[in-house]
Scaffold this active site. Structure first.
Site, PDB file in Angstrom:
ATOM      1  N   ARG A 166     -20.525  33.023 -11.182  1.00 22.30           N
ATOM      2  CA  ARG A 166     -19.619  32.267 -10.404  1.00 22.30           C
ATOM      3  C   ARG A 166     -20.244  32.257  -8.803  1.00 22.30           C
ATOM      4  NH1 ARG A 166     -14.465  34.686  -8.932  1.00 22.30           N
ATOM      5  NH2 ARG A 166     -14.654  33.094  -7.268  1.00 22.30           N
ATOM      6  N   ASP A 190     -16.214  41.297   0.741  1.00 16.94           N
ATOM      7  CA  ASP A 190     -17.322  40.886  -0.134  1.00 16.94           C
ATOM      8  C   ASP A 190     -18.713  41.718  -0.436  1.00 16.94           C
ATOM      9  OD1 ASP A 190     -15.369  38.740  -0.696  1.00 16.94           O
ATOM     10  OD2 ASP A 190     -16.987  37.357  -0.055  1.00 16.94           O
ATOM     11  N   CYS A 228      -5.003  36.820  -8.703  1.00 15.77           N
ATOM     12  CA  CYS A 228      -6.075  36.990  -9.205  1.00 15.77           C
ATOM     13  C   CYS A 228      -6.390  38.431  -9.444  1.00 15.77           C
ATOM     14  CB  CYS A 228      -7.060  36.320  -8.347  1.00 15.77           C
ATOM     15  SG  CYS A 228      -7.679  36.978  -6.848  1.00 15.77           S
ATOM     16  N   LYS A 261     -22.437  30.114  -1.214  1.00 19.11           N
ATOM     17  CA  LYS A 261     -21.204  29.826  -2.089  1.00 19.11           C
ATOM     18  C   LYS A 261     -19.867  29.643  -1.212  1.00 19.11           C
ATOM     19  CE  LYS A 261     -18.129  32.921  -4.274  1.00 19.11           C
ATOM     20  NZ  LYS A 261     -16.886  32.371  -3.989  1.00 19.11           N
ATOM     21  N   ASN A 262     -19.567  30.591  -0.310  1.00 20.21           N
ATOM     22  CA  ASN A 262     -18.290  30.340   0.409  1.00 20.21           C
ATOM     23  C   ASN A 262     -18.542  29.188   1.611  1.00 20.21           C
ATOM     24  OD1 ASN A 262     -17.227  32.099  -1.019  1.00 20.21           O
ATOM     25  ND2 ASN A 262     -17.062  33.737   0.500  1.00 20.21           N
ATOM     26  N   ARG A 306      -2.797  37.169  -3.197  1.00 21.81           N
ATOM     27  CA  ARG A 306      -3.489  36.022  -2.680  1.00 21.81           C
ATOM     28  C   ARG A 306      -2.638  34.709  -2.486  1.00 21.81           C
ATOM     29  NH1 ARG A 306      -9.786  36.148  -4.434  1.00 21.81           N
ATOM     30  NH2 ARG A 306     -10.175  35.123  -2.501  1.00 21.81           N
ATOM     31  N   PRO A 307      -1.531  34.949  -1.718  1.00 19.75           N
ATOM     32  CA  PRO A 307      -0.804  33.863  -1.196  1.00 19.75           C
ATOM     33  C   PRO A 307      -1.547  32.736  -0.327  1.00 19.75           C
ATOM     34  CG  PRO A 307      -0.085  35.599   0.147  1.00 19.75           C
ATOM     35  CD  PRO A 307      -1.178  35.980  -0.825  1.00 19.75           C
ATOM     36  N   VAL A 308      -0.927  31.384  -0.351  1.00 16.78           N
ATOM     37  CA  VAL A 308      -1.498  30.400   0.623  1.00 16.78           C
ATOM     38  C   VAL A 308      -0.290  29.889   1.518  1.00 16.78           C
ATOM     39  CG1 VAL A 308      -3.220  29.394  -1.398  1.00 16.78           C
ATOM     40  CG2 VAL A 308      -0.810  28.603  -1.499  1.00 16.78           C
ATOM     41  N   ASP A 309       0.321  30.480   1.889  1.00 13.57           N
ATOM     42  CA  ASP A 309       1.521  30.310   2.754  1.00 13.57           C
ATOM     43  C   ASP A 309       1.051  29.719   4.089  1.00 13.57           C
ATOM     44  OD1 ASP A 309       0.753  33.393   2.737  1.00 13.57           O
ATOM     45  OD2 ASP A 309       1.928  33.286   4.534  1.00 13.57           O
TER      46      ASP A 309
HETATM   47  C1  UD1 Z   1     -12.436  34.118   1.414  1.00 10.41           C
HETATM   48  C2  UD1 Z   1     -13.667  34.186   0.635  1.00 10.41           C
HETATM   49  C3  UD1 Z   1     -13.764  35.512  -0.283  1.00 10.41           C
HETATM   50  C4  UD1 Z   1     -13.610  36.526   0.788  1.00 10.41           C
HETATM   51  C5  UD1 Z   1     -12.155  36.563   1.582  1.00 10.41           C
HETATM   52  C6  UD1 Z   1     -12.175  37.360   2.797  1.00 10.41           C
HETATM   53  C7  UD1 Z   1     -13.908  31.593   0.093  1.00 10.41           C
HETATM   54  C8  UD1 Z   1     -13.910  30.624  -0.773  1.00 10.41           C
HETATM   55  N1  UD1 Z   1     -13.533  32.914  -0.339  1.00 10.41           N
HETATM   56  O1  UD1 Z   1     -11.325  34.007   0.417  1.00 10.41           O
HETATM   57  O2  UD1 Z   1     -14.867  35.575  -0.905  1.00 10.41           O
HETATM   58  O3  UD1 Z   1     -13.444  37.587   0.148  1.00 10.41           O
HETATM   59  O4  UD1 Z   1     -12.169  35.189   2.256  1.00 10.41           O
HETATM   60  O5  UD1 Z   1     -13.223  37.514   3.458  1.00 10.41           O
HETATM   61  O6  UD1 Z   1     -14.297  31.589   1.239  1.00 10.41           O
HETATM   62  N2  UD1 Z   1      -3.291  35.738   2.998  1.00 10.41           N
HETATM   63  C9  UD1 Z   1      -1.951  35.470   3.235  1.00 10.41           C
HETATM   64  N3  UD1 Z   1      -1.779  33.937   3.072  1.00 10.41           N
HETATM   65  C10 UD1 Z   1      -2.447  33.077   3.060  1.00 10.41           C
HETATM   66  C11 UD1 Z   1      -3.819  33.397   2.952  1.00 10.41           C
HETATM   67  C12 UD1 Z   1      -4.479  34.500   2.830  1.00 10.41           C
HETATM   68  O7  UD1 Z   1      -1.413  36.347   3.002  1.00 10.41           O
HETATM   69  O8  UD1 Z   1      -2.044  31.945   3.226  1.00 10.41           O
HETATM   70  C13 UD1 Z   1      -4.118  36.938   2.996  1.00 10.41           C
HETATM   71  C14 UD1 Z   1      -4.880  37.309   1.494  1.00 10.41           C
HETATM   72  O9  UD1 Z   1      -4.012  37.591   0.673  1.00 10.41           O
HETATM   73  C15 UD1 Z   1      -5.723  38.407   1.843  1.00 10.41           C
HETATM   74  C16 UD1 Z   1      -6.113  38.142   3.458  1.00 10.41           C
HETATM   75  O10 UD1 Z   1      -5.040  37.116   3.882  1.00 10.41           O
HETATM   76  O11 UD1 Z   1      -4.991  39.703   1.989  1.00 10.41           O
HETATM   77  C17 UD1 Z   1      -7.423  37.304   3.576  1.00 10.41           C
HETATM   78  O12 UD1 Z   1      -7.606  36.346   2.799  1.00 10.41           O
HETATM   79  P1  UD1 Z   1      -8.468  35.012   2.948  1.00 10.41           P
HETATM   80  O13 UD1 Z   1      -9.246  35.289   3.964  1.00 10.41           O
HETATM   81  O14 UD1 Z   1      -7.351  34.004   3.120  1.00 10.41           O
HETATM   82  O15 UD1 Z   1      -9.127  34.904   1.554  1.00 10.41           O
HETATM   83  P2  UD1 Z   1      -9.784  33.688   0.839  1.00 10.41           P
HETATM   84  O16 UD1 Z   1      -9.825  32.838   2.067  1.00 10.41           O
HETATM   85  O17 UD1 Z   1      -9.123  33.388  -0.505  1.00 10.41           O
END
Ligand code: UD1
Length: 425
Positions: free
Chosen positions: A404, A312, A122, A22-23, A127-130
């Site tokens: 999912r 996961d 969620c 999936k990922n 889970r920010p996207v900064d």
């Molecule tokens: C991906 C996986 C998810 C897995 C996770 C961690 C996919 C589609 N999903 O989620 O199954 O559980 O990796 O292995 O591949 N963070 C920030 N800012 C950002 C991005 C992340 O603070 O801009 C933080 C998150 O809140 C979290 C950590 O970084 O605490 C890791 O998150 P991240 O690796 O980004 O998870 P996803 O990519 O969303």
């Protein structure tokens, strides 16, 4: 609403085929937006998140063809991005699947603009996207966040740059990597995620004409190219699905062989299963776990970015510890609220104490079936696993979470001898 009913007690036995990851398939589907011609993807798992991504690509204008019977290569999907006419990922789609944010980098790099709804929080954390935004800004994008949307534009081509991620983020690395593939000059992504799905994405992009080096290390080098062409890619096997079946075998005292897997992506998980007392043999793309009817031993673990133990798989090992011999301590370091399965496992009779990001699990001899509720994807899997060993029936509600990310979970488990079925209502 559909539910899953599991009657515990049967030791799992037999072989099961692992589906595409999936990922990996989600970013790869989004990466097709970068190409100048159709991209054919095989080993595509039949998952709700894949349907959502296809819907999103369709909304953007891409042509999607699904081929159910690509012989010996799993399901196929061809994405033709040449008809893309929109650069907006609407809230209705993004809110159902956070990974929709993965169209941000490709749309920006290829079409010069992207508007992607903010994914928001969620169940498992904020889970920010900064980091996605900062990384794209480092490549020269002009990005604002207004009215709940990330609005990105570029003037001319994106420019290769060195970018250091503040923390390891999987989809953040993927978004910036995809954008950098079409940038002018070389980008260097430091503190990049090293997950196997990143390597699979880079392999796919390279098959389309990119020149990405060192994916799978913490420092990815991306000499940008002017265009990517059409091509094909076979998605790597799902290591989390693989791990889930192996844990199921270990918990039930059974013997299961997973086929079409990638054992090299599962070092930390296999190591913990061995600590739990499982006999494990690896033969090319097959892993056999034999528990010989023994009760597993408790394991301690701490989740961390790859190649350490994956978050996961945390919920599934929590389920294992619930019925194991001894006390297991689980530390969750990736997500702030990823213990939602604890209260549901307690409903089945588990002895778990949570202190901050740590769960202390004292194994009990037997769980007992009860109605429970799935709260997120991997939490749902842990409830199914617990149901496999609980006395009596466990009914799991809200199983759309499971759909999912797991392809035909109940069919696959039934094939191994589990007493599991899906019911409506
Ligand atoms: C991906 C996986 C998810 C897995 C996770 C961690 C996919 C589609 N999903 O989620 O199954 O559980 O990796 O292995 O591949 N963070 C920030 N800012 C950002 C991005 C992340 O603070 O801009 C933080 C998150 O809140 C979290 C950590 O970084 O605490 C890791 O998150 P991240 O690796 O980004 O998870 P996803 O990519 O969303």
């Amino acid at each position: 609403m559909q539910k899953i009913v599991v009657e515990g007690g049967a030791a799992l036995n037999g072989e099961v085929q692992i589906s595409g990851a999936k990922n990996a398939v989600l970013p790869i589907l989004c990466a097709t937006l970068l190409a100048d011609g159709p991209v054919s993807i095989t080993n595509v798992p039949h998952l709700h998140d894949v349907v959502t991504t296809a819907k999103l690509l369709g909304e953007l204008g891409a042509g999607i063809t699904v081929d159910e019977g690509t012989l010996g290569k799993g399901r196929g999907m061809v994405v033709d991005p040449t008809t893309v006419h929109s650069h907006v990922a609407p809230y209705e789609l993004v809110k159902t699947m956070r990974a929709s944010v993965l169209v941000l980098g490709p749309l920006l790099a290829k079409y010069g603009a992207a508007e992607v709804s903010l994914p928001g929080g969620c169940a498992i954390g904020s889970r920010p996207v900064d980091q996605h935004i900062k990384g794209l800004q480092a490549l020269g994008a002009d990005i604002t966040v207004e009215n709940g949307f990330i609005k990105a534009r570029r003037d001319g081509r994106l420019k290769g740059a060195r970018f250091v991620f503040d923390m390891v983020t999987v989809t953040g690395t993927e978004n910036v990597l995809m954008a950098a593939a079409l940038a002018e000059g070389t980008s260097v992504l430091e503190n990049a995620a090293m997950e196997p799905e990143i390597v699979d994405l880079a392999d796919c992009l390279n098959a389309l004409g990119a020149n990405i080096e060192h994916a799978g290390s913490g420092r990815i080098v991306v000499p940008g190219v002017e265009r990517l062409h059409g091509g094909s890619h076979h998605v790597l096997p799902d290591r989390i699905e693989t791990g889930t079946f192996l844990v199921a075998a270990a918990m039930t005292g059974g013997r299961v062989t997973v086929r079409c897997a990638r054992p090299d992506t599962l070092d930390a998980v296999i190591d913990k299963l061995k600590q739990a007392g499982a006999d494990i043999t690896v033969d090319a793309d097959r892993i056999t776990l034999d528990m010989g009817g023994r009760r597993p031993k408790s394991v301690d673990l701490t989740t961390a970015p790859h190649p350490a133990f994956p978050t996961d798989m945390q919920a599934q090992f929590m389920a294992l510890n619930c019925i194991a011999d001894g006390v297991g301590v689980i530390n969750e370091t990736i997500f702030e609220n990823r213990f939602m399965h604890v209260s549901e496992l307690q409903r089945l009779g588990a002895d778990i104490r949570v202190e901050g990001h740590t769960a202390i699990i004292r194994g009990v001899q037997r769980l007992s079936g009860a109605p429970v509720m799935a709260t997120d994807l991997r939490a749902s899997a842990s409830l199914v696993l617990a149901g496999l060993v609980a006395q009596g029936a466990t009914t799991i509600d809200r199983i759309y979470h499971l759909d999912r990310g797991y392809e035909n979970l109940e069919e696959k488990l039934s094939g191994l001898g589990a007493n599991i079925r899906r019911i409506s209502g």
